[in-house]
Design an enzyme around this catalytic site. Structure first.
Site, mmCIF file in Angstrom:
data_model
loop_
_atom_site.group_PDB
_atom_site.id
_atom_site.type_symbol
_atom_site.label_atom_id
_atom_site.label_comp_id
_atom_site.label_asym_id
_atom_site.label_seq_id
_atom_site.Cartn_x
_atom_site.Cartn_y
_atom_site.Cartn_z
ATOM 1 N N ASP A 264 0.881 -1.160 0.000
ATOM 2 C CA ASP A 264 0.000 0.000 0.000
ATOM 3 C C ASP A 264 0.926 1.219 0.000
ATOM 4 O OD1 ASP A 264 -2.288 1.698 0.463
ATOM 5 O OD2 ASP A 264 -1.753 1.727 2.590
ATOM 6 N N LEU A 265 0.392 2.377 -0.298
ATOM 7 C CA LEU A 265 1.210 3.592 -0.281
ATOM 8 C C LEU A 265 1.031 4.389 1.016
ATOM 9 C CD1 LEU A 265 0.745 4.819 -3.976
ATOM 10 C CD2 LEU A 265 2.740 3.679 -2.977
ATOM 11 N N ASP A 266 -0.171 4.951 1.210
ATOM 12 C CA ASP A 266 -0.429 5.854 2.339
ATOM 13 C C ASP A 266 -0.293 5.139 3.674
ATOM 14 O OD1 ASP A 266 -0.979 7.685 0.344
ATOM 15 O OD2 ASP A 266 -3.151 7.582 0.593
ATOM 16 N N SER B 299 -3.123 0.557 -4.071
ATOM 17 C CA SER B 299 -3.545 1.705 -3.276
ATOM 18 C C SER B 299 -4.963 2.126 -3.653
ATOM 19 C CB SER B 299 -2.584 2.879 -3.504
ATOM 20 O OG SER B 299 -3.068 4.049 -2.873
ATOM 21 N N LYS C 1 -9.471 -3.628 -1.754
ATOM 22 C CA LYS C 1 -8.315 -4.025 -2.554
ATOM 23 C C LYS C 1 -8.444 -5.365 -3.276
ATOM 24 C CE LYS C 1 -5.312 -0.731 -0.628
ATOM 25 N NZ LYS C 1 -4.167 -0.462 0.146
ATOM 26 N N ASP D 204 -1.692 -0.712 6.029
ATOM 27 C CA ASP D 204 -1.960 -0.162 7.361
ATOM 28 C C ASP D 204 -3.423 -0.308 7.778
ATOM 29 O OD1 ASP D 204 -2.650 1.826 5.370
ATOM 30 O OD2 ASP D 204 -2.899 3.244 7.004
#
Length: 191
Positions: A27-29, A70, A103, A126
């Site tokens: 994931d990014l954030d 993401s 996702k 997260d």
């Protein structure tokens, strides 16, 4: 700890495992970077969590592909940040789009794009709802609290290895249960 030191330590951690994933998805954030990219401007210079870049480089150097999944509503900003951080070209797949699917759509696309089976993937995120959803698909998921780090990498590879070993044992049980020799079934029929 500097990027090279993290990479070196990550390579050592990866080297301790006989079974490793074919693809590691991030994931990014709040997993690779400490912010929501939709709350930032493209003009800003983003930063990664301290261990993220070293881990990405170690995975690539060990021949393990990496991808992004993401649900960011601002893929343009996310892609700009990946470019600015000089890591965009590292990813074999980048699925960055807003979704209510937790996702699962992202992973279907990653699977279609790469051909990697879900049980050969490791995922860092997260949000536990994303981990729960893709785990049901066969992906090994690891929840990160403060971004991906060496501890999360070790935990992820350990869990992946355990899941892989369990699936192989189950596969062997299934094969031995359902692949009886033809003459052995004839003997059962004759009784």
């Amino acid at each position: 700890m500097g990027e090279e030191k993290v990479k070196e330590e990550a390579m050592g951690i990866i080297g301790m495992f006989q079974v490793v994933p074919r693809l590691v998805v991030f994931d990014l954030d709040y997993t690779l970077w400490p912010f929501y990219c939709e709350c930032r401007s493209k003009r800003e210079m983003p930063s990664l969590y301290p261990h993220a870049k070293g881990i990405l480089h170690a995975l690539k150097d060990k021949g393990i592909d990496v991808a992004v999944a993401s649900r960011s509503p601002s893929p343009d900003i996310a892609n700009t940040f990946l470019e600015k951080l000089n890591i965009k070209s590292m990813f074999v797949a980048k699925e960055i789009f807003s979704s209510w699917s937790h996702k699962t759509d992202h992973f279907q696309r990653i699977h279609s794009r790469t051909g990697v089976p879900f049980n050969s993937m490791l995922f860092f995120d997260d949000e536990d709802r994303n981990i729960d959803a893709v785990s049901k698909m066969g992906v090994t998921g690891i929840l990160v609290g403060n971004g991906v780090n060496l501890g999360a990498l070790r935990q992820g590879l350990t869990k992946f290895s355990q899941n892989w070993n369990t699936s192989q044992k189950n596969k062997q049980k299934w094969i031995s249960k359902f692949s009886q020799k033809p003459d052995s079934s004839e003997k059962i029929d004759q009784k």
